[in-house]
Design a protein around this motif. Structure first.
Motif, PDB file in Angstrom:
ATOM      1  N   THR A   1       5.317   9.235 -49.010  1.00  0.00           N
ATOM      2  CA  THR A   1       5.928  10.129 -48.033  1.00  0.00           C
ATOM      3  C   THR A   1       7.195   9.464 -47.520  1.00  0.00           C
ATOM      4  OG1 THR A   1       5.555  11.411 -46.002  1.00  0.00           O
ATOM      5  CG2 THR A   1       4.586   9.213 -46.088  1.00  0.00           C
ATOM      6  N   ALA A   2       8.208  10.273 -47.217  1.00  0.00           N
ATOM      7  CA  ALA A   2       9.536   9.731 -46.944  1.00  0.00           C
ATOM      8  C   ALA A   2       9.624   8.972 -45.637  1.00  0.00           C
ATOM      9  CB  ALA A   2      10.572  10.853 -46.966  1.00  0.00           C
ATOM     10  N   GLY A   3       8.766   9.290 -44.674  1.00  0.00           N
ATOM     11  CA  GLY A   3       8.854   8.600 -43.392  1.00  0.00           C
ATOM     12  C   GLY A   3       7.766   9.061 -42.464  1.00  0.00           C
ATOM     13  N   SER A   4       7.709   8.384 -41.356  1.00  0.00           N
ATOM     14  CA  SER A   4       6.790   8.782 -40.289  1.00  0.00           C
ATOM     15  C   SER A   4       7.554   8.669 -38.978  1.00  0.00           C
ATOM     16  CB  SER A   4       5.566   7.871 -40.265  1.00  0.00           C
ATOM     17  OG  SER A   4       4.617   8.312 -39.321  1.00  0.00           O
ATOM     18  N   PRO A   5       7.752   9.787 -38.250  1.00  0.00           N
ATOM     19  CA  PRO A   5       7.264  11.111 -38.613  1.00  0.00           C
ATOM     20  C   PRO A   5       8.170  11.767 -39.651  1.00  0.00           C
ATOM     21  CG  PRO A   5       8.505  11.252 -36.583  1.00  0.00           C
ATOM     22  CD  PRO A   5       8.462   9.789 -36.948  1.00  0.00           C
ATOM     23  N   TRP A   6       7.604  12.770 -40.339  1.00  0.00           N
ATOM     24  CA  TRP A   6       8.382  13.542 -41.299  1.00  0.00           C
ATOM     25  C   TRP A   6       7.661  14.855 -41.550  1.00  0.00           C
ATOM     26  CZ3 TRP A   6      12.846  14.681 -42.904  1.00  0.00           C
ATOM     27  CH2 TRP A   6      13.123  15.190 -44.169  1.00  0.00           C
ATOM     28  N   SER A   7       8.404  15.936 -41.473  1.00  0.00           N
ATOM     29  CA  SER A   7       7.824  17.267 -41.635  1.00  0.00           C
ATOM     30  C   SER A   7       7.901  17.763 -43.067  1.00  0.00           C
ATOM     31  CB  SER A   7       8.536  18.257 -40.706  1.00  0.00           C
ATOM     32  OG  SER A   7       9.921  18.327 -41.027  1.00  0.00           O
ATOM     33  N   GLY A   8       8.428  16.932 -43.982  1.00  0.00           N
ATOM     34  CA  GLY A   8       8.467  17.277 -45.388  1.00  0.00           C
ATOM     35  C   GLY A   8       9.758  17.899 -45.859  1.00  0.00           C
ATOM     36  N   SER A   9      10.646  18.258 -44.930  1.00  0.00           N
ATOM     37  CA  SER A   9      11.884  18.937 -45.314  1.00  0.00           C
ATOM     38  C   SER A   9      12.862  18.919 -44.155  1.00  0.00           C
ATOM     39  CB  SER A   9      11.577  20.389 -45.703  1.00  0.00           C
ATOM     40  OG  SER A   9      12.768  21.144 -45.822  1.00  0.00           O
ATOM     41  N   TRP A  10      14.163  18.839 -44.481  1.00  0.00           N
ATOM     42  CA  TRP A  10      15.178  18.934 -43.440  1.00  0.00           C
ATOM     43  C   TRP A  10      15.278  20.350 -42.874  1.00  0.00           C
ATOM     44  CZ3 TRP A  10      16.506  15.022 -40.831  1.00  0.00           C
ATOM     45  CH2 TRP A  10      16.741  13.778 -41.398  1.00  0.00           C
ATOM     46  N   GLU A  11      14.592  21.301 -43.476  1.00  0.00           N
ATOM     47  CA  GLU A  11      14.582  22.652 -42.935  1.00  0.00           C
ATOM     48  C   GLU A  11      13.812  22.728 -41.623  1.00  0.00           C
ATOM     49  OE1 GLU A  11      13.046  25.188 -45.940  1.00  0.00           O
ATOM     50  OE2 GLU A  11      14.750  24.886 -47.312  1.00  0.00           O
ATOM     51  N   ARG A  12      13.029  21.689 -41.345  1.00  0.00           N
ATOM     52  CA  ARG A  12      12.254  21.624 -40.102  1.00  0.00           C
ATOM     53  C   ARG A  12      12.612  20.349 -39.349  1.00  0.00           C
ATOM     54  NH1 ARG A  12       8.477  23.524 -44.116  1.00  0.00           N
ATOM     55  NH2 ARG A  12       7.951  21.378 -44.625  1.00  0.00           N
ATOM     56  N   HIS A  13      12.316  20.329 -38.066  1.00  0.00           N
ATOM     57  CA  HIS A  13      12.524  19.114 -37.292  1.00  0.00           C
ATOM     58  C   HIS A  13      11.633  18.003 -37.849  1.00  0.00           C
ATOM     59  CE1 HIS A  13      12.392  16.287 -33.948  1.00  0.00           C
ATOM     60  NE2 HIS A  13      13.517  16.846 -33.521  1.00  0.00           N
ATOM     61  N   PRO A  14      12.157  16.773 -37.975  1.00  0.00           N
ATOM     62  CA  PRO A  14      11.343  15.697 -38.578  1.00  0.00           C
ATOM     63  C   PRO A  14      10.035  15.425 -37.846  1.00  0.00           C
ATOM     64  CG  PRO A  14      13.642  15.033 -38.423  1.00  0.00           C
ATOM     65  CD  PRO A  14      13.520  16.319 -37.669  1.00  0.00           C
ATOM     66  N   ASN A  15       9.986  15.699 -36.533  1.00  0.00           N
ATOM     67  CA  ASN A  15       8.787  15.392 -35.749  1.00  0.00           C
ATOM     68  C   ASN A  15       8.070  16.672 -35.307  1.00  0.00           C
ATOM     69  OD1 ASN A  15       7.009  13.477 -34.658  1.00  0.00           O
ATOM     70  ND2 ASN A  15       8.003  13.526 -32.661  1.00  0.00           N
TER      71      ASN A  15
END
Length: 790
Positions: free
Chosen positions: A451-465
């Motif tokens: 997974t790219a990071g924590s927190p991460w929502s899986g896509s830049w289309e959403r807020h990371p947290n």
């Protein structure tokens, strides 16, 4: 056969011509401390007194005698150099290093003389790199993002600024002939119920024409293969392989793998590891609530009961195999089944992962990036890929390792912390987290998710947290709100949250000798590194308790209670929402020095009340009362492998101990599931003089309708009896949050439980280890509980 000779003796640490005995592995600070040159930086404000050490150059020296003993080549191997160093023999340069997270190998065949490892200040390197690549924003002012070194040695909101240098991992000579094993990459999988080990072997040759073969064994299976050039692959199948499971789900069988490199039937080198057979995947599929984040091991979906791990000592060379096992054993005994190695630290030693393999602790491994924008230019880019490649392969054999994570909070920081505007298009690490690292993991270790990071929502289309998608860090509560606010959201996976409390009393007394302790005394403030930490502690207390003015012991006790209460509020709420929420990872398990922090185990290894509360919160079965529309709900959380059926006894009670109303309610929680039953309206307590008690199968949940400062608690009355190894308390009134602070009896003493609430007539026996001469008066003085508000 390859011969390895450790280089542990005869090292000298030199600075400006002066020489001191040096321990290898070790670091400059520990050598200076052992020689009496510097005071203990963990005591008082000595941290500031030794800051000069990090700004100097230091040289380690010893005599190198590299006689090959009939071998064709001898290599000097460093498992870890911290960090920017030049290695020479009698002035002949072998090489330069600039990465703490890598190992190094130098050909020293035929060389003898003075081996010298000269360390440049990490500050000098970081500042030079910053000058070349430009400024990058970070959460802290120190320049840790410009050098591949343990970031938290530059200080953190729980750690001291003690920037180390030294030969921090073992060093040895390796003498060999014809060829040696350079790398083995084991892919361990389960295919149709059969355990499979695929060994990708790379060799280094001294004689190109020599025919080479490998022979490998595991679990009774044996296979032989040829080495073409410098690489080969052998594949073994173990039909009856037993599955490795996380703790609480099954056993942890481990299998010895041995691979021997051969030339004309003679063994040249041997590689040995232990592996476990299991499958792991990360379910991030979309559903009605957003995007999930659920670990699936051997087909079993898990609610991860986790803790965040920081380096257990700011001087990591001091952390021994035994210390790893002690600390991780504490985690396992608390019901933890996942340990996240946080990105501001290190890739831990093999001893850490060995212990996790044996204890059944899942490991979530961050790559070492945290809370900063990291330049992607050289020399850093090449170092990042090299360290990732080495450590992915080094850690692959461990079945406990189940997830690679690109960074800690950097994607979030880019979006929310003002970085984007300040960077103005400069590189900041995105290319690592969404490019280099997933590529390396996919190439080298396709058996594990990334997974790219924590927190991460899986896509830049959403807020990371975004709490509805992927991993979430819940820090607004500690920073700005009451812990009751945890109940407002149901994140898919809570990878960080927590609440502060000071360390144990005996830890404070050791770290602050002679100081008259107060929340704002000089030593207490020095050992509180969080921004406005004491202010947040006080505001958090004030929402629930009357603030104790001028009474340090009472303040110390109440902050411990509040920490346990805060974490309980989050975990109980989130566990009751399984499978929508699939895990909680408490910040944090451990400390690296004596400090007021979010840890459950303090810097001296003493367990705070939070630790004991985790044992309840992370047990397979948990009772909790939750306020939900239209009223109270009892949740029976069952993470055990079989259904849980029974009757819960609900009692609406007055604080004076009388039962106002009572009923039995039947429930059935299926395996790995949650049962929720409504609390009958007539059992819901009202006002400051009533509360609800729920009991089932030895488990208890309490619910008070108002904050503690408004509860009309009676003055607590109880009897105390002592015996060797035990203190028994019998309540004559309601006794809320009783705590025996065993370290007040004797610094070495430990209690086997933390906070406990007793109803009138109930008793509890607290086991106490390390207290040879039980004294009733001392025991009573070490007991604390909530008292009526004045």
């Amino acid at each position: 056969m390859l011969e390895a000779t450790p280089l542990t003796e005869g090292w000298v640490l030199r600075h400006e011509g002066e020489g001191l005995p040096a321990a290898v592995p070790g670091c400059v600070h520990t050598d200076l401390l052992a020689a009496g040159v510097i005071p203990d930086p963990f005591v008082g404000a000595n941290e500031t007194e030794v800051a000069w050490v990090a700004r100097r150059e230091w040289t380690y020296e010893t005599e190198l005698r590299s006689g090959a003993g009939g071998h064709e080549q001898t290599d000097l191997v460093f498992d870890g150099l911290d960090t920017v160093a030049e290695v020479t023999v009698d002035g002949h340069a072998l090489g330069r290093t600039r990465n703490m997270h890598r190992s190094y190998r130098f050909d020293v065949t035929g060389l003898q003389g003075r081996l010298s490892v000269r360390f440049v200040s990490a500050y000098a390197e970081a500042e030079a790199v910053r000058g070349r690549v430009g400024e990058r924003p970070a959460a802290y002012p120190e320049p840790y993002q410009y050098v591949r070194k343990m970031a938290c040695s530059f200080g953190w909101d729980w750690g001291p600024t003690l920037v180390t240098a030294g030969i921090w991992r073992p060093v040895r000579l390796e003498s060999w002939s014809t060829a040696r094993i350079a790398r083995v990459r084991p892919l361990v999988t389960v295919e149709d119920g059969v355990g499979v080990v695929e060994l990708h072997v790379e060799v280094e040759r001294s004689r190109v024409e020599a025919p080479l073969a490998v022979e490998a064994t595991v679990g009774g299976a044996r296979v032989r293969g040829e080495i073409e050039g410098t690489a080969g692959v052998v594949r073994l199948r173990v039909p009856d392989a037993r599955l490795w499971w996380p703790r609480g789900y099954g056993e942890q069988p481990l299998y010895d793998v041995e691979l021997t490199l051969l030339h004309d039937g003679d063994a040249l080198d041997v590689w040995r590891r232990r592996v476990g057979f299991r499958t792991v995947r990360l379910d991030t599929s979309a559903d009605a609530h957003g995007t999930g984040f659920t670990l699936v091991v051997n087909g079993e979906r898990l609610f991860a009961r986790g803790v965040n791990w920081i380096p257990d000592d700011v001087f990591p060379s001091r952390v021994t195999r035994e210390r790893y096992r002690e600390r991780l054993g504490q985690a396992a005994r608390a019901g933890v089944d996942l340990v996240r190695i946080w990105g501001g630290g290190i890739y831990e030693s093999g001893d850490f992962y060995d212990a996790c393999d044996e204890l059944g602790l899942l490991v979530w491994q961050d790559f070492p990036f945290a809370c900063a924008a990291y330049p992607e230019e050289q020399p850093l880019r090449g170092e990042v890929e090299a360290e990732a490649r080495e450590n992915v392969v080094r850690l692959m054999p461990h079945p406990s390792l189940v997830l690679w994570n690109g960074n800690n909070e950097n994607l979030w920081g880019f979006r929310d912390w003002g970085w984007e505007a300040r960077l103005a298009g400069d590189s900041w690490g995105e290319g690592y987290y969404l490019g280099v690292l997933p590529r390396v993991v996919a190439e080298l270790d396709p058996t594990r998710p990334y997974t790219a990071g924590s927190p991460w929502s899986g896509s830049w289309e959403r807020h990371p947290n975004d709490p509805a998608h992927g991993t979430h860090h819940s820090w607004e509560v500690w920073n700005r709100a009451d812990y009751g606010e945890y109940r407002r959201e149901v994140p898919r996976f809570v990878a960080e949250f927590g609440w502060q409390a000071p360390p144990a009393y005996a830890t404070l007394r050791r770290a602050l000798p002679g100081e008259e302790l107060a929340p704002d005394s000089p030593g207490m403030l020095h050992h509180q590194k969080a921004d406005d930490g004491n202010g947040k502690l006080e505001r958090g207390l004030a929402r629930h308790f009357a603030l104790p003015k001028g009474d340090f012991d009472r303040w110390h006790y109440l902050t411990q209670v509040n920490q346990a209460r805060a974490v309980a509020a989050g975990i109980e709420h989130w566990r009751s929402h399984w499978p929508r929420c699939a895990g909680t990872v408490v910040w944090q398990l451990n400390d690296c020095w004596p400090v007021t922090s979010w840890a459950a185990i303090d810097g001296d290894g003493r367990e705070k009340p939070l630790y004991h509360e985790l044992r309840r919160l992370y047990a397979d079965r948990l009772l909790t009362v939750q306020a939900r529309e239209p009223g109270l709900v009892l949740a029976a959380v069952n993470q055990a492998g079989r259904a849980w059926t029974g009757t819960v006894t609900l009692r609406r009670m007055s604080v004076q101990g009388t039962v106002v109303a009572e009923a039995g309610v039947e429930f059935r929680a299926e395996r790995r599931a949650v049962a929720r039953v409504g609390v009958p309206r007539e059992l819901v307590p009202a006002g400051p003089k009533e509360f609800l008690v729920a009991d089932a199968d030895g488990l208890r949940a309490l619910w008070f309708p108002v904050p503690d400062r408004e509860v009309a608690y009676p003055r607590p009355e109880f009897d105390v009896a002592v015996a060797p190894g035990a203190v028994t308390v019998t309540a004559r009134t309601l006794v809320r949050d009783l705590l025996l602070q065993a370290d007040r009896l004797r610094p070495e003493a430990r209690a086997d439980r933390g906070l406990v609430t007793l109803l009138p007539g109930e008793r509890v026996t607290i086991g106490v280890g390390g207290w040879e001469n039980p004294d009733p008066d001392a025991a009573r003085a070490a007991l604390y509980c909530l008292e009526p508000t004045a």
